[in-house]
Write an enzyme that holds these catalytic residues in place. Structure first.
Site, mmCIF file in Angstrom:
data_model
loop_
_atom_site.group_PDB
_atom_site.id
_atom_site.type_symbol
_atom_site.label_atom_id
_atom_site.label_comp_id
_atom_site.label_asym_id
_atom_site.label_seq_id
_atom_site.Cartn_x
_atom_site.Cartn_y
_atom_site.Cartn_z
ATOM 1 C CE LYS A 80 12.845 51.705 15.193
ATOM 2 N NZ LYS A 80 13.347 50.882 14.062
ATOM 3 C CB SER A 81 8.513 45.966 14.791
ATOM 4 O OG SER A 81 9.897 45.947 15.013
ATOM 5 N N GLY B 184 15.789 51.478 8.434
ATOM 6 C CA GLY B 184 16.096 50.193 7.802
ATOM 7 C C GLY B 184 14.847 49.347 7.631
ATOM 8 N NE ARG C 218 21.048 49.410 8.706
ATOM 9 C CZ ARG C 218 19.992 49.277 9.507
ATOM 10 N NH1 ARG C 218 19.221 50.326 9.770
ATOM 11 N NH2 ARG C 218 19.713 48.108 10.039
ATOM 12 C CB SER D 11 17.109 39.503 8.773
ATOM 13 O OG SER D 11 16.453 40.700 8.421
ATOM 14 C CG ASP E 108 16.787 46.684 17.397
ATOM 15 O OD1 ASP E 108 17.736 46.503 16.618
ATOM 16 O OD2 ASP E 108 15.594 46.714 17.016
ATOM 17 C CE LYS F 119 20.351 44.855 13.698
ATOM 18 N NZ LYS F 119 19.132 44.456 12.973
ATOM 19 N NE ARG G 152 16.903 50.255 18.524
ATOM 20 C CZ ARG G 152 15.629 50.561 18.728
ATOM 21 N NH1 ARG G 152 15.259 51.148 19.844
ATOM 22 N NH2 ARG G 152 14.715 50.304 17.818
#
Ligand code: S3P
Length: 443
Positions: A26-27, A99, A127, A172, A324, A351, A398
């Protein structure tokens, strides 16, 4: 997008066996779409995750002027508009649950003298965005946001962005990446100083697209500098399997007796492998084979066999490399002898859900002994019967997948109130797991 919540249950499974591939990371998928959109010319992306989060990023980049098409074989072509040439979008950019997509795109928009409005679902709208907005404000970006710097919000990039040197107050990768991406639009050098190292996919990929990015380990941490206003050239990206998705079948194979699973082509960037280290410390038989470099990232195959696990202490320093994975680690801990203590996990509170609270509630509903503090979670395994509960997912993919994994090794089935959220990051999760021997059913 789906129309409403769908309850899903996972029943105790026989051995899980076979070979599988999990969806693309995903990243890397978010970053590939963004950088290809900022390059001048055509990039090809294979293995792109087709989860809802990444589809939202693709839609946003289209609204900003990139042309993105998907071929029948799933490969994606991006014709970039070019850095500095993104167009002001006519519509709000809807990031759904994402996010990473939203925060990185704030950096991308900031690098342009355009205005864009960011919206998202109920989870994303709760968030905190101040962590990204504060450095962008320092660079000269105007922001109009809801109370507490929450979505919806509108950004306007200035005509000339000021390069900054920024030390994020929280570890982060999203904040680091947003500042570096904004720095692409500033004259001169923009620097991020990271006290705790986080995933470095943005830096690696920026280099692959032709930007000048330096990373230096110093006494105060990693110092990462991007030289602004580069010409980004197109690049082909082959997205490896997501280790944060692989985490689910890995834990499943460890806790369901008699299991053996092989996961092919998984990203093994050291900033992402904290869970594997932890599971190995717990006595888990998790072996890496066929390790190789692919497109600037380390990848390999993972072979997992059912194991007798014991509780361990997971130090705070490891949190960034498995941030995660704590929900599914809690499930592994449920079937381990003794207590697993997870330290320094305060970030889990912000999260997709408050994951400390959501995990604790799920453990409670399924009879698992646990304790939480402000920034720690302790789970004690094998104290009695496990299962029989229904877990509230709070729009958190998740949480849903972790507790469905729990059901596979539990004494009684485990249900989640909404399985649709899994499409955020892992389309086809239930089919893939059922193909290996699980029994996940829609109720
Ligand atoms: C991500 C960074 C992490 C992680 C998220 C993906 C990224 O968030 O939780 O799922 O791709 O940069 P933080 O950087 O906020 O810890």
């Amino acid at each position: 997008m789906t129309s409403g919540p769908v309850k899903v249950a996972s029943a105790p499974a026989e051995a899980l066996r076979g070979e599988m591939r999990v969806p693309g990371d995903k990243s890397i998928s978010h970053r590939a779409l963004m950088l290809a959109s900022l390059a001048v010319g055509r990039s090809h992306i294979s293995g792109l995750l087709t989860g809802e989060d990444v589809l939202a990023t693709a839609a946003a980049m289209r609204a900003l002027g990139a042309t993105i098409t998907t071929a029948r074989d799933g490969s994606v072509t991006v014709d970039g508009a070019g850095l500095g040439a993104l167009a002001e979008p006519d519509v709000p950019l809807d990031f759904g649950n994402a996010g990473t997509g939203s925060r990185l795109a704030m950096g991308v928009v900031a690098a342009h003298p355009i205005a864009a409005t960011f919206v998202g679902d109920a989870s994303l709208s709760r968030r905190p965005m101040g962590r990204v907005l504060n450095p962008l404000r320092e660079m000269g970006v105007s922001v109009l946001a809801r109370e507490g710097d929450r979505l919806p919000l509108t950004l306007r990039g200035p005509l000339t962005l000021a390069p900054i040197r920024y030390k994020p107050p929280v570890a982060s990768a999203q904040v680091k990446s947003a500042v570096l991406l904004a720095g692409l639009g500033a004259p001169g050098e923009t620097t991020v100083v990271e006290a705790v190292a986080t995933r470095d996919h943005t830096e690696r990929m920026l280099r692959a697209f032709g930007a000048d990015v330096r990373s230096e380990a110093t006494d105060v941490g990693d110092v990462i500098t991007v030289v602004g206003q580069p010409t980004l050239r197109p690049c082909d990206v082959d997205v490896p399997g997501d280790p944060s998705s692989a985490a689910f079948p890995i834990v499943a194979a460890l806790i369901v007796p008699g299991s053996e699973l092989t996961l092919r082509n998984i990203l093994l960037n050291p900033a992402r492998t904290g869970l594997i280290t932890t599971l190995q410390e717990m006595g888990g038989d998790v072996a890496i084979t066929n390790e190789r470099d692919a497109g600037g990232e380390r990848v390999g195959d993972i072979v997992v066999r059912a194991s007798t696990l014991r509780g361990v202490t997971v130090p705070a320093e490891r949190a960034a490399s498995m941030i995660d994975e704590y929900p599914v680690l809690s499930v592994a801990a449920t079937f381990a002898e003794g207590t697993t203590l997870m330290q320094g996990v305060h970030e889990l509170r912000v999260k997709e859900s408050d994951r400390l609270a959501a995990v604790a509630a799920g453990l409670e509903a399924n009879g698992v002994a646990h304790e939480t503090g402000d920034d720690w979670l302790a789970v004690t395994g094998r104290t009695g019967e496990v299962g029989g509960g229904t877990v509230t997912t709070h729009l958190d993919h998740r949480i849903a997948m972790s507790f469905l994994i729990m059901g596979m090794a539990a004494d009684k089935p485990v249900s989640v109130d909404d399985g649709t959220v899994m499409a955020t990051s892992f389309p086809g999760f239930a089919d893939l797991m059922n193909g290996a021997g699980a029994s996940i059913v829609v109720l």
